[in-house]
Design a protein around this motif. Structure first.
Motif, PDB file in Angstrom:
ATOM      1  N   LEU A  60      -9.340   3.174   5.501  1.00 32.05           N
ATOM      2  CA  LEU A  60      -8.923   4.122   4.465  1.00 32.05           C
ATOM      3  C   LEU A  60      -9.626   5.454   4.683  1.00 32.05           C
ATOM      4  O   LEU A  60     -10.776   5.500   5.095  1.00 32.05           O
ATOM      5  CB  LEU A  60      -9.247   3.546   3.084  1.00 32.05           C
ATOM      6  CG  LEU A  60      -8.627   2.170   2.803  1.00 32.05           C
ATOM      7  CD1 LEU A  60      -9.125   1.625   1.477  1.00 32.05           C
ATOM      8  CD2 LEU A  60      -7.114   2.242   2.835  1.00 32.05           C
ATOM      9  N   GLU A  97      -5.738   9.242  -2.056  1.00 34.14           N
ATOM     10  CA  GLU A  97      -5.485   8.245  -3.091  1.00 34.14           C
ATOM     11  C   GLU A  97      -4.587   7.161  -2.504  1.00 34.14           C
ATOM     12  O   GLU A  97      -3.627   7.456  -1.787  1.00 34.14           O
ATOM     13  CB  GLU A  97      -4.797   8.875  -4.296  1.00 34.14           C
ATOM     14  CG  GLU A  97      -4.443   7.866  -5.365  1.00 34.14           C
ATOM     15  CD  GLU A  97      -3.651   8.468  -6.501  1.00 34.14           C
ATOM     16  OE1 GLU A  97      -3.707   7.907  -7.598  1.00 34.14           O
ATOM     17  OE2 GLU A  97      -2.956   9.478  -6.294  1.00 34.14           O
ATOM     18  N   TYR A  98      -4.884   5.916  -2.809  1.00 31.68           N
ATOM     19  CA  TYR A  98      -4.091   4.776  -2.356  1.00 31.68           C
ATOM     20  C   TYR A  98      -3.618   3.992  -3.574  1.00 31.68           C
ATOM     21  O   TYR A  98      -4.367   3.812  -4.537  1.00 31.68           O
ATOM     22  CB  TYR A  98      -4.915   3.855  -1.459  1.00 31.68           C
ATOM     23  CG  TYR A  98      -5.275   4.496  -0.145  1.00 31.68           C
ATOM     24  CD1 TYR A  98      -4.435   4.381   0.959  1.00 31.68           C
ATOM     25  CD2 TYR A  98      -6.457   5.223  -0.003  1.00 31.68           C
ATOM     26  CE1 TYR A  98      -4.760   4.976   2.169  1.00 31.68           C
ATOM     27  CE2 TYR A  98      -6.783   5.808   1.207  1.00 31.68           C
ATOM     28  CZ  TYR A  98      -5.936   5.685   2.282  1.00 31.68           C
ATOM     29  OH  TYR A  98      -6.259   6.274   3.473  1.00 31.68           O
ATOM     30  N   LYS A 150       0.863  -1.181   0.000  1.00 35.72           N
ATOM     31  CA  LYS A 150       0.000   0.000   0.000  1.00 35.72           C
ATOM     32  C   LYS A 150       0.896   1.225   0.000  1.00 35.72           C
ATOM     33  O   LYS A 150       1.740   1.379   0.873  1.00 35.72           O
ATOM     34  CB  LYS A 150      -0.914   0.005   1.232  1.00 35.72           C
ATOM     35  CG  LYS A 150      -1.825   1.220   1.305  1.00 35.72           C
ATOM     36  CD  LYS A 150      -2.815   1.124   2.461  1.00 35.72           C
ATOM     37  CE  LYS A 150      -2.155   1.545   3.746  1.00 35.72           C
ATOM     38  NZ  LYS A 150      -3.101   1.675   4.865  1.00 35.72           N
ATOM     39  N   ASN A 151       0.728   2.079  -1.008  1.00 37.21           N
ATOM     40  CA  ASN A 151       1.501   3.324  -1.144  1.00 37.21           C
ATOM     41  C   ASN A 151       3.000   3.086  -1.048  1.00 37.21           C
ATOM     42  O   ASN A 151       3.735   3.820  -0.395  1.00 37.21           O
ATOM     43  CB  ASN A 151       1.051   4.349  -0.115  1.00 37.21           C
ATOM     44  CG  ASN A 151      -0.366   4.812  -0.357  1.00 37.21           C
ATOM     45  OD1 ASN A 151      -0.891   4.692  -1.466  1.00 37.21           O
ATOM     46  ND2 ASN A 151      -1.010   5.326   0.664  1.00 37.21           N
ATOM     47  N   SER A 199      -4.710   2.162  -8.543  1.00 38.08           N
ATOM     48  CA  SER A 199      -4.890   3.462  -7.905  1.00 38.08           C
ATOM     49  C   SER A 199      -6.356   3.653  -7.557  1.00 38.08           C
ATOM     50  O   SER A 199      -7.221   3.549  -8.432  1.00 38.08           O
ATOM     51  CB  SER A 199      -4.430   4.571  -8.848  1.00 38.08           C
ATOM     52  OG  SER A 199      -4.761   5.830  -8.311  1.00 38.08           O
TER      53      SER A 199
END
Length: 94
Positions: free
Chosen positions: A62, A67-68, A42-43, A90
């Motif tokens: 979340l 945005e992830y 994640k990211n 995304s």
């Protein structure tokens, strides 16, 4: 890297984005010799490790407006195959 070593069809399940959570799903690599699990990133950071039989995971916590970026990486034996990542997904939480 042989493309059969990559997880495929990485996506967010339809209608799963609710209250800061979503469900990610993927198909395991075609070549499962020595596959022991996958890491969900994640990211850009390793986020969660799951067994090779798992092909769907619920992500919670979340935050709205962010945005992830998610990716899945296979683990062969005890080696994380960073060069065999899924496509990058995304998702912006609304």
């Amino acid at each position: 890297m042989n493309l059969s070593n990559r997880p495929t069809n990485f996506h967010m399940k339809n209608d799963s984005l609710k209250n800061g959570s979503l469900i990610l799903s993927w198909n395991p690599p075609q070549n499962q010799s020595f596959l022991t699990g996958v890491v969900i990133q994640k990211n850009g950071l390793d986020f969660l490790e799951v067994e090779k039989e798992v092909t769907e995971i619920k992500i919670e916590g979340l935050k709205r407006g962010l945005e992830y970026l998610f990716q899945v990486f296979p683990i062969y034996g005890n080696v994380l195959a960073r060069n065999a990542a899924s496509t990058c997904l995304s998702i912006t939480i609304k």
